[in-house]
Design a protein around this motif. Sequence first.
Motif: not given
Length: 331
Positions: A1-23
């Motif tokens: 079985m090939n165990n090379a990653p299909l999906l790889e996430m590294r240091d993923v961050g998510i922010t949402a909002g507008y201008r000064a209201g980003r969270r």
Amino acid sequence: MNNAPLLEMRDVGITAGYRAGRRTLVRDVDLTVAAGETVGLVGESGSGKSMLVKSAMRLLPRHAVTSGRIDFQGRSVLSFSRRELAAHRSRDVALIHQDPRAHTNPMRTIGDFLVEGVVASKLLGPQEARQHACEIMASIGITDPEHRLTQYPHQLSGGLLQRMMIVAALLHSPKLVFADEPTTALDVTVQSEVMAILQEQIRERNLGLLFISHDLDLAAAVTDSLAVLYAGTVVERGATAKVHSRPLHPYTAGLLACRPSATAVTRLEPIPGRPISAYEAGPGCAFAARCRFATDECRQNRPQLRTVEDRLVACHRVEEIGAELPQAVHS
């Protein structure tokens, strides 16, 4: 079985909002899923689980910004053009939602729901798609598949409709499947049946599966490795059997302690307080306000994931409290 990653996430961050209201909603998440591997992502509602899946499929709203790296088979998903992204969603990945009735059109037949995507993507013609759908239905134990194609969502039980969501996910032969709490609306018996079908298909087709759940016991029964998410951050990650049998982070232990046992009558120990989002977390550990082991260091300095024994844990006091946590789980 090939165990090379299909999906790889590294240091993923998510922010949402507008201008000064980003969270901040997700912070510094690392995660990999290989072919033939099932990875569990566990945490309470609001911890950022679904946000991570949506970021991997580029389904977040425009005001949400994803940082870090998200690679699929070595290619940056965040850099895909619109055409590449459409091909990625229609060929490489599939998403199974937690509420099938909310993701089917009550005015369209099951046959229309199943084949529309693969026909629009020019993967199969209409007749080929219907035949392939019938073959998959038969393979997972759905009787009279030709008749099922003519039925409407309201004519199917919740368990059968969720099976149709699995058929829809497998119809375009993806390499990676995201299952976002796919059994939440089902009773325990039907949960087991649906998960058994999903597991069998993942093994037979050598697919990767990212399984999202708030139920640590359910995730432990179907996954190879687990990542426990709290306030948008991974607090513990490792092989499922080891994380489930001997949690090292107080939050992981708390999730196990507050779930009723199927084999013994025990007093449940709810986690005090309420879960918080990443933007509500202070400078220290996000779980400190709910943790009975928290010290001033925990409240002032955010712990980083580090190797402890056989896994990664983000806790300042893990070496001191590790011996106490199994007692907390079984009390």
